[in-house]
Scaffold this motif. Structure first.
Motif, mmCIF file in Angstrom:
data_model
loop_
_atom_site.group_PDB
_atom_site.id
_atom_site.type_symbol
_atom_site.label_atom_id
_atom_site.label_comp_id
_atom_site.label_asym_id
_atom_site.label_seq_id
_atom_site.Cartn_x
_atom_site.Cartn_y
_atom_site.Cartn_z
ATOM 1 N N UNK A 1 0.837 -1.213 0.000
ATOM 2 C CA UNK A 1 0.000 0.000 0.000
ATOM 3 C C UNK A 1 0.861 1.249 0.000
ATOM 4 N N UNK A 2 2.062 1.150 0.596
ATOM 5 C CA UNK A 2 2.953 2.320 0.587
ATOM 6 C C UNK A 2 3.404 2.629 -0.845
ATOM 7 N N UNK B 1 -5.055 -6.183 0.348
ATOM 8 C CA UNK B 1 -4.044 -5.654 1.282
ATOM 9 C C UNK B 1 -3.778 -4.179 0.971
ATOM 10 N N UNK B 2 -3.661 -3.867 -0.320
ATOM 11 C CA UNK B 2 -3.389 -2.477 -0.710
ATOM 12 C C UNK B 2 -4.602 -1.595 -0.401
ATOM 13 N N UNK B 3 -5.808 -2.078 -0.739
ATOM 14 C CA UNK B 3 -7.019 -1.286 -0.437
ATOM 15 C C UNK B 3 -7.105 -0.959 1.056
ATOM 16 N N UNK B 4 -6.879 -1.989 1.884
ATOM 17 C CA UNK B 4 -6.977 -1.791 3.340
ATOM 18 C C UNK B 4 -5.933 -0.789 3.825
ATOM 19 N N UNK C 1 -4.432 1.588 2.161
ATOM 20 C CA UNK C 1 -4.731 2.966 1.724
ATOM 21 C C UNK C 1 -5.837 3.552 2.614
ATOM 22 N N UNK C 2 -6.866 2.734 2.894
ATOM 23 C CA UNK C 2 -7.976 3.224 3.737
ATOM 24 C C UNK C 2 -7.487 3.645 5.118
ATOM 25 N N UNK C 3 -6.636 2.786 5.706
ATOM 26 C CA UNK C 3 -6.132 3.114 7.054
ATOM 27 C C UNK C 3 -5.298 4.397 7.036
ATOM 28 N N UNK D 1 -5.660 6.853 4.929
ATOM 29 C CA UNK D 1 -6.572 7.989 4.730
ATOM 30 C C UNK D 1 -7.226 8.391 6.051
ATOM 31 N N UNK D 2 -7.618 7.366 6.823
ATOM 32 C CA UNK D 2 -8.238 7.655 8.128
ATOM 33 C C UNK D 2 -7.250 8.387 9.025
ATOM 34 N N UNK D 3 -6.022 7.845 9.067
ATOM 35 C CA UNK D 3 -4.987 8.407 9.947
ATOM 36 C C UNK D 3 -4.661 9.843 9.570
ATOM 37 N N UNK D 4 -4.637 10.121 8.247
ATOM 38 C CA UNK D 4 -4.236 11.454 7.790
ATOM 39 C C UNK D 4 -5.421 12.398 7.590
ATOM 40 N N UNK D 5 -6.644 11.857 7.721
ATOM 41 C CA UNK D 5 -7.833 12.708 7.607
ATOM 42 C C UNK D 5 -8.283 13.006 6.182
ATOM 43 N N UNK D 6 -7.989 12.102 5.220
ATOM 44 C CA UNK D 6 -8.490 12.299 3.853
ATOM 45 C C UNK D 6 -9.807 11.547 3.674
ATOM 46 N N UNK D 7 -10.718 12.114 2.874
ATOM 47 C CA UNK D 7 -11.975 11.399 2.636
ATOM 48 C C UNK D 7 -12.045 10.837 1.221
ATOM 49 N N UNK D 8 -11.236 11.385 0.276
ATOM 50 C CA UNK D 8 -11.276 10.913 -1.121
ATOM 51 C C UNK D 8 -9.847 10.747 -1.677
#
Ligand SMILES: Cc1cc2nc3c(=O)[nH]c(=O)nc-3n(C[C@H](O)[C@H](O)[C@H](O)COP(=O)(O)O)c2cc1C
Length: 303
Positions: free
Chosen positions: A246-247, A276-279, A281-283, A285-292
């Motif tokens: 994901x990185x 694995x990559x989808x998960x 990226x989602x985590x 986004x949550x950590x950094x505060x992105x919604x899209x």
């Protein structure tokens, strides 16, 4: 609110940004279904030609010490008409058809053959580095690229993507020619021309001698290309080359890619790599505060 993985590559909208790259498992509708249900946002077919091609004799692929592959499969494929029939029952899998040919009419003939199939885009292979008169030999000729892209654009309303690679002409000239002729998006990059030699037989290992290098060794080069294209042109980009985590995927998004493709990593980690990559990226986004996804595209270019 849960962040969204939806991404747009120009007019192409995907539920998830990670897709299957051309040539890897891209040969049957059952497999496409399985990959889509395993987290791929779209699947790209093996590159198809106007007639079936046998490809090269074995050995066609070689694993490199330390990671990565050199392959010269030789674009073996069942031909566009057979493949079009095979995917006719497709209902909901977002399929991108990869096409390979030498002249504009090869491409427009094949596009016509897919008019009854559900496809979300065509990807023109202008970059395979180990088959004569197609792929990179076409991509290395910007005037021919212009003719091919305009012919295909005049033959279909489905979005058309040009897949570029590193040949003898600067790849940015190929990108520029494709954009001048109305291309909808760019995939960067294909494999990079390479060779492996067996010290005992003192001969090249692959039957074709030269092949294309893929996997982790090409990631920084592919990333550099995405960064350069997105710095110079306003065109949606699909990043491809050595992505396995994901990185890696996020690096390509931050460099300017709207989506990414995975090839060799499937050989190393099987199809779990999509989820694995989808998960991951989602985590992130949550950590950094992105919604899209859109909010992150090209951020690495900010001064
Ligand atoms: C065995 C193999 C077959 C491939 N066949 C095609 C093909 O038919 N058309 C194409 O555009 N790219 C083809 N590629 C290139 C991949 O789509 C991708 O651009 C390249 O491998 C870099 O991504 P990766 O490092 O994730 O594998 C192939 C790659 C491999 C390893």
């Amino acid at each position: 609110m849960e962040p969204s993985l939806v991404t747009s590559i120009g007019k192409i909208q995907l539920e998830r940004p990670v897709m299957l790259a051309s040539g890897i498992l891209g040969i049957s509708l059952d497999v496409f279904n399985r990959l889509y249900r395993s987290g791929a946002g779209a699947v790209v077919s093996k590159s198809l030609s106007t007639e079936p091609w046998d490809g090269y004799p074995n050995p066609t692929i070689f694993g490199i010490n330390g990671g990565g592959w050199i392959n010269a499969v030789g674009l073996s494929n069942p031909g566009a008409p057979n493949f079009a029939k095979m995917i006719e029952p497709n209902k909901d899998v977002p399929i991108i058809i990869s096409l390979v040919g030498s002249i504009p009419e090869d491409f427009s003939t094949m596009v016509e053959q897919f008019k009854n199939s559900k496809v979300i885009a065509y990807e023109l292979n202008l970059s395979c580095p180990h088959v004569a008169k197609v792929g990179l030999e076409v991509g290395d000729d910007p005037e021919l690229v212009k003719k091919i892209v305009s012919t295909v654009k005049n033959s279909t309303n489905v979005p058309v993507i040009a897949k570029v690679g590193l040949g003898t002409t600067h790849y940015l000239n190929t990108v520029s020619a494709a954009i001048d002729s109305g291309i909808d998006a760019i995939t960067a990059i294909n494999t990079i021309r390479a060779i492996a030699i067996d010290v005992e037989t003192q001969r090249p290992i692959l039957s074709n001698k030269f092949g294309g290098l893929s996997g982790t060794p090409i990631k920084p080069i592919a990333l550099r290309c995405v960064y350069e294209i997105s710095s110079k042109y306003d065109i949606p980009i699909i990043g491809c080359g050595g992505i396995s985590t994901w990185e890696d995927a996020l690096e390509f998004i931050l460099a300017g890619a709207s989506a990414i493709q995975i090839g060799s990593a499937i050989g190393d980690n099987w199809i779990h790599v999509f989820n694995d990559i989808n998960k991951g990226i989602l985590q992130y986004m949550k950590r950094k505060g992105y919604s899209k996804i859109d909010e992150m595209i090209g951020l690495a270019k900010k001064s």
